[in-house]
Structure formats: C-alpha cells, structure tokens
Write an enzyme that holds these catalytic residues in place. Structure first.
Site, PDB file in Angstrom:
ATOM      1  N   GLY A 134    -107.460  41.370  23.230  1.00 11.13           N
ATOM      2  CA  GLY A 134    -106.358  40.626  23.828  1.00 11.13           C
ATOM      3  C   GLY A 134    -106.563  39.131  23.664  1.00 11.13           C
ATOM      4  N   GLY A 136    -105.690  35.235  25.728  1.00  8.20           N
ATOM      5  CA  GLY A 136    -105.281  34.555  26.943  1.00  8.20           C
ATOM      6  C   GLY A 136    -105.063  33.085  26.691  1.00  8.20           C
ATOM      7  N   PHE A 138    -107.065  30.665  27.272  1.00 10.46           N
ATOM      8  CA  PHE A 138    -108.262  29.909  26.897  1.00 10.46           C
ATOM      9  C   PHE A 138    -108.999  30.499  25.699  1.00 10.46           C
ATOM     10  CE2 PHE A 138    -108.183  29.352  31.681  1.00 10.46           C
ATOM     11  CZ  PHE A 138    -107.481  28.150  31.611  1.00 10.46           C
ATOM     12  N   GLY A 139    -108.597  31.679  25.232  1.00  2.47           N
ATOM     13  CA  GLY A 139    -109.311  32.272  24.101  1.00  2.47           C
ATOM     14  C   GLY A 139    -108.995  33.746  23.947  1.00  2.47           C
ATOM     15  N   VAL A 141    -110.211  38.070  24.022  1.00  3.55           N
ATOM     16  CA  VAL A 141    -110.987  39.116  24.692  1.00  3.55           C
ATOM     17  C   VAL A 141    -111.456  40.086  23.616  1.00  3.55           C
ATOM     18  CG1 VAL A 141    -110.992  40.938  26.416  1.00  3.55           C
ATOM     19  CG2 VAL A 141    -109.625  38.877  26.804  1.00  3.55           C
ATOM     20  N   ASP A 250    -101.541  36.218  41.587  1.00  5.30           N
ATOM     21  CA  ASP A 250    -100.945  36.283  40.248  1.00  5.30           C
ATOM     22  C   ASP A 250    -100.763  37.738  39.818  1.00  5.30           C
ATOM     23  OD1 ASP A 250     -99.805  35.138  38.026  1.00  5.30           O
ATOM     24  OD2 ASP A 250    -101.679  34.817  36.959  1.00  5.30           O
TER      25      ASP A 250
END
Length: 459
Positions: A134, A136, A138-139, A141, A250
């Site tokens: 995956g 996100g 910031f980077g 997975v 969230d």
C-alpha cells in the site's frame, strides 16, 4: 625517449649464489636466511599476550640457539600485516552502507545480513523485502520477511523529509508511542520500530486482504451481512481504545484493512489522541467522516468515533457518504443544512429497518443525543445486534463473509502499486537538512521492540 630503471630483479644477470662448502655452513645458511624453524612457534604465539610469548620463549631450549635474524624477518612481515589490518576496520562512508542501496537491489540481494546480538539492534537489513502492499501520505507499506525467524510482517516506510514538510513529526511519534501500549485482535499491532538517516520504519501485523475502500469500490455496496461483520469488529476495537482513554479520530474505509482470513483491523493511529477535557483546537481528521463537534472546533470525546462509524455504515448501505462536498466548508454547510434521517422507503433491498435506526442514532449532530454518549454498551444493546455471537467474533471463530482469493490480492496490489510519489521543493530541501544532527534529534527514541502485553478481554 626516457627509459626508467626497473625495480624487478634482472634475470639476464642473476646475482651470484654462494654454495656452502660443508653441511655445517649449509645448515647455518638455511637458518639465517629463511628462519623456517621459527615459523610454527611464531604463528602460534602471535595472538597471545607479550607476557605469554616471552615466558614461553625463555623456557624453550631452542630460543638461545636460534639467531635473531629469522625472528626479525618474521616480525617485519607481521608488522606489515598490522599496518594494513586497521584500514579494513575503518568506517566506510554512508554511500557504501546497506541504507544507500536501491530497494530493488535490496530485494534481489541474496546475501543475508548478520543478525544483531539483541533485538534492540533491529534494522532494515534484517528484513527481506517482497513487494508493495500500500501507499500512504509519507511513503509505502511493504510486505517483508524477518530473515532470522522467517515471519511475515507489514513494514511502513515513511520519509522523514515528507513528514517534516507536512508538519507531522509529532503525529508519527505519537502513533509509535500509542501502538507500543496497545494490543488487540482487531487492530494492526506493532512489533518493531527503527530508523535510518532518511526514513522511519514501523513493522506491524501483515494485513494482505486490502482495505475497505478497495472492496467497496469493487462491490459498489455492501450487504447487510458484510456491514454487520465490519461494524461489530470495529466496535470491539473502539471499545478497547476508549477503555484505555484513546480516541482514534480517523475512522474511515481506508483505515480498515482485512487480514488474510477476511477479518477487519483498525490501522493508522497518526491522529489518535489520549482523551482530555480541552481539545477544541485539534481539528485533524477526514472531513467526510468528521463529527460536527470537531468540524466546529468544540471539545470532543469518544462520540467522534461513533459518528464516523455511522458515516461508514451509511456509505456501505447507500454507496455514498451522507454529507458530500468538495471542501471542508461544503461538508460543514451540508451538516448544518440537514440532519440525516433514513426512512423505510430509503432502504435498499435486503436491509432491515433496525439497521436504518442504528445509522440515524449514530449520525445525530449533537453528541449528547448520539447513541454511545453514555458508553459503548448503549450501542451493543441496540436491536440490530440482537443475538449476534460476539464471543465467536472476538475469538475469530466466526466465518468472514469476505471471501478473499489470490487474484483479489493481486488486483489490490496492482492498483495501489500503479501510483507514483512526487517530491516538491520543500521535501527536497528537507532531505538535505536531514544531514544535520539537530534535525535528526527530532526523531530520537523512535526505536521499539515488541514486548509481551496483556489483551483486555470482555468475554
């Protein structure tokens, strides 16, 4: 033309070789020029302390009969070895370390890094990277394998430069701190955390079934059976968080991921916080799932998670969110304009009126009127959950309605891997700043190794 004198011995005019005239002189020449009689004793003594070597030498009957020249010859060779040996131990620059290798090279590299002596020395080199699961903010997975134990995990790789550019240093540190104190069968649990100069790494439970945003995109809408399975699973996770004084803030389909058996897990604790009385200034969250009290900058508590749960349930039933808009202002205006109230005529085929009633009570705009204001037991007592096998779900003995196939996992990986990251100027500038020790100090104490934790049980 200039000719240089060669340093190599000339074979045209070899030096004269003196032939010993007697066996006694031959034996003397053999000792003085080569010193082979002293070779074995020297090799066996060179790793010992000087006191041990000198003691053994004085006790040896041959030490006085052998001339000093053979020992000086071997000493010269050993001194050359010592002179060269420290150079191999010099610290190499960062460009030669494992952190600078491209990820593709790291994956294809068949050599395994030496495992650390303790778990606290865990680093990126202890893992074998398989493929991207995956992406996100910031980077990426990664699906990884711990080389020593061959266990599979999900590794969250976050760019420090991106974290700084989005002013999210406190969020990622807060996520690591919270996860290290939590353990539950319906959240993504942490196992390790570490860092290098450019990245933070969070090693968690491997969840390869895809997030609910992916699945609802394929199915358009969920059935009531699928929805009840998801809502009950997340309720168990939320009850555990709320009992420990934490609100997630969230809740949305992107942050709920299925494991390989089809059980939902709650992920992404970046903006989760410990409950406090004064938190009106904290407005983080996703606008479409944000509770009105957060949207209007009021103090808030566990009710924000219950409201988001109602938004998700509405989306699973109707195929869209209850409050729509292109911006936060549009969504806020939609919340002010109308209180959502589902009727029997609004229900899709196969849905019960009890499900609509639960959604209506979870989507109440005033926290005091919202179901769950007096505790999670209010939600459990709703008629929609009557007769549900909570214990079987908690122990994961209840069959999941999500049937995951290998092709489904491959489609999910292909979809999320087709995206590309882009670096703006600020992120590039932050990458240069990461060379400074003062900047790196922002991420100190990030490392973590999983310890035995006790899960809070209800049943």
């Amino acid at each position: 033309m200039i000719t240089r004198q060669s340093r190599l011995p000339s074979f045209k005019n070899p030096p004269p070789i003196s032939t010993p005239s007697s066996p006694k002189e031959q034996k003397k020449l053999w000792k003085t020029n080569f010193g082979f009689q002293n070779d074995i004793s020297f090799i066996s003594n060179r790793d010992k302390s000087p006191e041990q070597s000198s003691q053994k030498k004085s006790n040896s009957p041959q030490s006085n009969s052998i001339t000093r020249k053979p020992f000086q010859l071997q000493l010269g060779i050993e001194q050359q070895m010592l002179n060269h040996h420290p150079k191999s131990r010099e610290r190499r620059p960062l460009k030669n370390t494992i952190y600078s290798r491209p990820i593709s090279r790291l994956i294809e590299d068949s050599r395994t890094t030496r495992m650390p002596s303790t778990d606290h020395e865990i680093n990126r080199g202890n893992f074998k990277f398989h493929y991207v699961l995956g992406k996100g903010g910031f980077g990426k997975v990664w699906r990884v394998e711990l080389v020593k134990s061959r266990k599979l995990y999900a590794m969250k790789e976050m760019s420090k430069a991106k974290i700084m550019a989005k002013n999210s240093v406190n969020s990622v540190l807060n996520e690591r701190i919270l996860l290290s104190q939590l353990k539950h069968p319906f959240i993504a649990n942490i196992h390790y955390a570490f860092q290098d100069r450019e990245h933070l790494f969070l090693v968690m439970d491997l969840l390869s079934g895809g997030d609910l945003r992916f699945h609802i995109g394929r199915m358009r809408r969920f059935s009531e059976q699928h929805t009840k399975f998801v809502i009950c699973s997340i309720l168990l996770a939320l009850e555990y968080l709320h009992q420990n004084g934490i609100i997630h803030r969230d809740i949305k389909p992107e942050n709920i991921v299925l494991d390989r058996n089809g059980y939902p897990r709650l992920t992404d604790f970046g903006i989760a916080r410990v409950i406090k009385s004064e938190n009106a200034s904290e407005t983080s969250g996703t606008p479409g799932y944000m509770a009105p009290e957060v949207m209007f900058r009021q103090n808030h508590s566990v009710g924000v998670d219950h409201f988001a749960l109602g938004v998700m349930m509405y989306e699973f039933m109707m195929g869209k969110r209850p409050y729509l808009g292109k911006s936060r202002k549009d969504i806020r205006d939609a919340i002010i304009a109308k209180q959502i109230q589902l009727k029997k005529s609004d229900l899709p085929i196969g849905w019960t009126l009890e499900a609509a009633d639960l959604i209506n009570q979870l989507l109440q705009r005033k926290p005091q009127s919202r179901l769950g204001f007096n505790g999670t037991q209010e939600i459990y007592a709703h008629q929609w959950f009557a007769g549900f096998p909570w214990k079987s779900l908690y122990e994961k003995q209840l069959a999941s309605p999500f049937k995951l196939s290998k092709s489904c996992e491959e489609n999910y990986i292909r979809e999320i891997s087709s995206e590309h990251d882009s670096l703006d100027q600020q992120i590039q500038e932050n990458s240069i700043k990461l060379r400074q020790e003062t900047v790196q100090n922002q991420f100190q104490n990030y490392s973590y190794v999983k310890e035995q934790q006790v899960t809070i049980k209800r049943f």
